[in-house]
Design a protein around this motif. Structure first.
Motif: not given
Length: 214
Positions: A155-160, A195-200
């Motif tokens: 329900y959020q617009d962004s990936p994790a 500093d910032l990560e994303t995961y999918y």
């Protein structure tokens, strides 16, 4: 088709001048013959990480876009391996806030050799890009990488994103239940090493061109 299943992590670290490292850590059930990623003249190390493939398959309804801005670079990305688009803002903007765009688009290319259901040797190549993709005539979806469900808040617009717990799922499909509420860190539960990560996680199940069963 689901020949390949890829786990993606993108992380940005800071030093005084900008990007220090951008890592894409990928675990695949198939031998990866080619991965070519080039960003801002910075070499991107690729690390193999053994893992059990997710039994689920990709669902285009989970495709999302986000912004990585953990240092002096800001860029658009999607959870299907695509980074930047030439018709979108923040596609490789450096320095951040300058409006100077240095990126058209980056896509992950993976090619594999395997045997189809008729015994023929085939060499499928997978990617995902905003143009020049073959389309599935039945679903009107591009036949390339797509995200697996459950690795972000639907329900959020962004990936994790590591700095936004609201973007995380209630539980991570590839981790024990007690990881719920913690960041899915490469080095352990709740561990953030940038500093910032994303995961999918993404796979090629949307590509129906080949007569292949894993």
């Amino acid at each position: 088709m689901d020949i390949m299943d890829a786990q993606m992590r993108i992380s940005l670290k800071t030093n005084a001048t900008g990007i220090r490292a951008m890592g894409i850590k990928m675990g695949c059930r198939m031998l990866i013959l080619l991965i070519s990623v080039f960003v801002f003249s910075t070499q991107c190390p690729v690390y193999a990480q053994p893992r059990e493939p997710d039994p689920n398959t990709s669902d285009p309804r989970w495709r999302k876009r986000g912004i990585m801005d953990g240092n002096m670079v800001r860029t658009l990305f999607y959870n299907d391996g695509e980074i930047g688009r030439n018709d979108e803002p923040f596609s490789g903007e450096w320095p951040k806030g300058s409006g100077h765009i240095h990126l058209d688009g980056v896509a992950v290319l993976v090619m594999a050799e395997c045997i189809d259901n008729s015994g023929n040797t085939i060499h499928p190549m997978e990617t995902m890009y905003y143009e020049f993709m073959d389309m599935n005539p039945e679903t009107n979806q591009p036949m390339g990488w797509a995200p697996l469900p459950g690795y972000c808040n639907y329900y959020q617009d962004s990936p994790a994103m590591s700095d936004d717990p609201e973007s995380w799922p209630d539980r991570w499909p590839d981790k024990p239940l007690d990881w719920g509420g913690y960041w899915n860190g490469y080095f352990g539960k709740g561990v953030k090493n940038a500093d910032l990560e994303t995961y999918y996680v993404m796979d090629d199940n949307q590509d129906v061109e080949w007569d292949f069963s894993p």
